[in-house]
Scaffold this active site. Structure first.
Site, short mmCIF file in Angstrom:
data_model
loop_
_atom_site.label_atom_id
_atom_site.label_comp_id
_atom_site.label_asym_id
_atom_site.label_seq_id
_atom_site.Cartn_x
_atom_site.Cartn_y
_atom_site.Cartn_z
N ASN A 1 42.05 32.20 80.35
CA ASN A 1 43.50 31.86 80.28
C ASN A 1 44.55 31.99 81.27
O ASN A 1 44.75 33.19 81.59
CB ASN A 1 43.82 32.72 78.57
CG ASN A 1 45.38 32.42 78.36
OD1 ASN A 1 45.90 31.36 78.87
ND2 ASN A 1 45.84 33.08 77.41
N ARG B 1 62.08 35.91 72.22
CA ARG B 1 62.49 34.47 71.66
C ARG B 1 63.45 34.69 70.68
O ARG B 1 63.02 35.36 69.52
CB ARG B 1 61.32 33.51 71.66
CG ARG B 1 60.57 33.29 72.77
CD ARG B 1 59.61 32.44 72.39
NE ARG B 1 58.70 32.04 73.58
CZ ARG B 1 57.16 32.13 73.54
NH1 ARG B 1 56.79 32.43 72.19
NH2 ARG B 1 56.47 31.93 74.43
N HIS C 1 50.84 34.05 62.19
CA HIS C 1 50.33 34.69 63.48
C HIS C 1 51.65 35.46 64.23
O HIS C 1 52.38 34.68 64.63
CB HIS C 1 49.75 33.39 64.54
CG HIS C 1 49.55 33.67 65.72
ND1 HIS C 1 48.20 33.74 66.21
CD2 HIS C 1 50.28 34.45 66.71
CE1 HIS C 1 48.26 34.07 67.71
NE2 HIS C 1 49.61 34.53 67.92
N HIS D 1 50.14 28.06 69.45
CA HIS D 1 49.25 28.75 68.61
C HIS D 1 48.11 28.17 67.73
O HIS D 1 47.35 28.81 66.66
CB HIS D 1 49.88 30.14 67.79
CG HIS D 1 50.65 30.88 68.63
ND1 HIS D 1 51.74 31.53 68.07
CD2 HIS D 1 50.65 31.44 69.70
CE1 HIS D 1 52.35 32.30 68.75
NE2 HIS D 1 51.63 32.18 69.95
N GLU E 1 40.95 33.56 69.13
CA GLU E 1 41.02 32.27 69.70
C GLU E 1 39.88 32.12 71.11
O GLU E 1 39.54 30.88 71.18
CB GLU E 1 42.33 32.37 70.86
CG GLU E 1 43.67 32.36 69.60
CD GLU E 1 44.86 32.72 70.38
OE1 GLU E 1 45.72 31.55 70.49
OE2 GLU E 1 45.14 33.82 70.36
N ARG F 1 42.11 27.76 78.03
CA ARG F 1 43.30 27.51 77.24
C ARG F 1 44.28 26.81 77.76
O ARG F 1 44.79 26.96 78.80
CB ARG F 1 43.55 28.80 76.61
CG ARG F 1 44.52 28.85 75.59
CD ARG F 1 45.20 29.99 75.36
NE ARG F 1 46.17 30.02 74.28
CZ ARG F 1 47.26 30.70 74.29
NH1 ARG F 1 47.44 31.43 75.29
NH2 ARG F 1 48.24 30.55 73.43
#
Length: 408
Positions: free
Chosen positions: A9, A241, A208, A180, A384, A91
């Site tokens: 990642n 955010r 999530h 996600h 993941e 990813r």
């Protein structure tokens, strides 16, 4: 010999990695590379067999960082040469409308991932770079892109379409892509076995919630709604955010605060959410502040939970009911206070939380509602890396749906 996949990642200044055993699903080794391209020394951490190895030195770019990572595997183990590695899975946050499914890394797909950086500027560029570098370092190992947005490419058109001028939306590829997706797909797939019900017809909501946070609604394992949109900014309140906000706030700040596009981007994506309301983006700090009597922190938590419960109500109505709600990711898996607040808000609808189970820390998938709860509440740790590893191994063996096959 065991079969493994190295999952990578790549971020703008960091790289996370894990070597995954495909049979057991376990992470055999993992690590982190931080402060790539920064003036101060970078930081490496490699963990294997219960031992942690760390190093600090300048890391000018991703190539230097990944070369060092491969060296760690040979020096500290497990040796990739003897680990049965069948693929490297990368990813990627944004596949846009180009990649509804995973893709083999080729010159063409690398260029396409870079082009999609307009939709995920902080992610796609570094992720493409990481794949380019690993392809050169391990030329005999298939490299695979796995996209966070692919799962939500299946959304019904009425859920993925904005009520924006059609010509503008089509010209600039503006739609709801979600994010996600790898986590939502994995967690949703684990629910039927945990609760002992068939996947067919099962109506579930997956929450999530970590520093980034998103919700999804799934029927029979297929997504019918999600909270993130064109970018990961839409939806739930997050660490930094805003989540959902009136778009006219942008016009207001341009006209009255004379803020630039870049300033607004930073404000909405990094300096808002919990961070903007309290000065801290970590929910653990929020709880400490509330315990100390901080009213701003209390309000931030109330806003956070209010938004989650609003999405649950929306999704329950859209699906015509809900059978299961599952919590996952950092806050979802570890924060009993947030789970309790959400569950208590849902008590008028027959939701009954088992307080003892909710308060018990565990890394195992588990049910935390009472047996007679109208809606089953679960915690399922996301994985993941395992999902990316499995998808990568399949593509490496069979080729992708775009006609690419791996040849040495």
């Amino acid at each position: 010999m065991a079969k493994t996949v190295l999952v990578i990642n790549s971020g703008s200044s960091s790289i996370k990695y894990q070597l995954v055993d495909l049979e057991s699903g376990e992470g055999l080794a993992s690590g982190l590379v931080e402060k790539i391209g920064e003036p101060s020394d970078g930081h490496y951490k490699h963990e294997f067999n219960g031992e942690k190895h760390e190093l600090e030195e300048p890391i000018p770019d991703h190539e230097v960082g990944l070369k060092r990572v491969l060296g760690f595997f040979e020096e500290y183990g497990p040796s990739l040469k003897n680990s049965g590695i069948v693929a490297v899975g990368h990813r990627v946050v944004q596949g846009g409308s180009v990649f509804p499914k995973p893709a083999l890394v080729t010159d063409k797909t690398i260029a396409q991932v870079k082009n999609l950086a307009v939709l995920a500027p902080l992610h796609n560029g570094p992720e493409a770079t990481g794949a380019e570098v690993m392809r050169a370092l391990l030329p005999d190992t298939p490299q695979v892109f796995v996209f966070d947005s692919s799962f939500f490419f299946q959304l019904p058109k009425y859920a993925s379409t904005y009520a924006l001028n059609k010509e503008i939306a089509d010209q600039y590829h503006i739609r709801r892509y979600g994010a996600h997706g790898t986590s939502h797909e994995y967690v949703g797939s684990q629910v039927p076995d945990l609760i002992g019900k068939p996947a067919e017809g099962l109506k579930q909501i997956v929450l999530h919630i970590g520093n980034g946070a998103s919700a999804s609604a799934q029927i029979s394992g297929k997504p019918v709604e999600t909270s993130m949109g064109l970018t990961p900014l839409e939806g739930l309140v997050m660490g930094g955010r805003t989540g959902d906000i009136d778009p006219a706030v942008v016009f207001h700040l341009i006209r009255n605060a004379h803020m630039s596009v870049d300033e607004l981007d930073t404000l909405f994506n990094k300096h808002s959410g919990l961070m903007g309301m309290t000065g801290h983006g970590d929910m653990r700090e929020i709880h400490k502040m509330i315990a100390a009597g901080d009213e701003n922190a209390k309000l931030a938590l109330d806003v956070y939970v209010h938004r989650i419960v609003g999405y649950i109500g929306n999704y329950a109505a859209q699906m015509g009911g809900v059978d299961v709600i599952t919590f996952t990711a950092g806050v979802g898996e570890n924060d009993e206070i947030v789970r309790r607040m959400v569950a208590h808000k849902l008590s008028p609808f027959g939701v009954k939380l088992d307080e003892k189970k909710n308060d018990t820390r565990s890394k195992e998938p588990r049910i935390i509602s009472e047996p007679d709860s109208k809606i089953t509440l679960c915690i399922i740790p996301t994985n993941e890396e395992l999902s990316i590893a499995r998808q990568s191994a399949t593509i490496a063996d069979q080729g992708d749906s775009y006609g690419n096959t791996f040849t040495k």
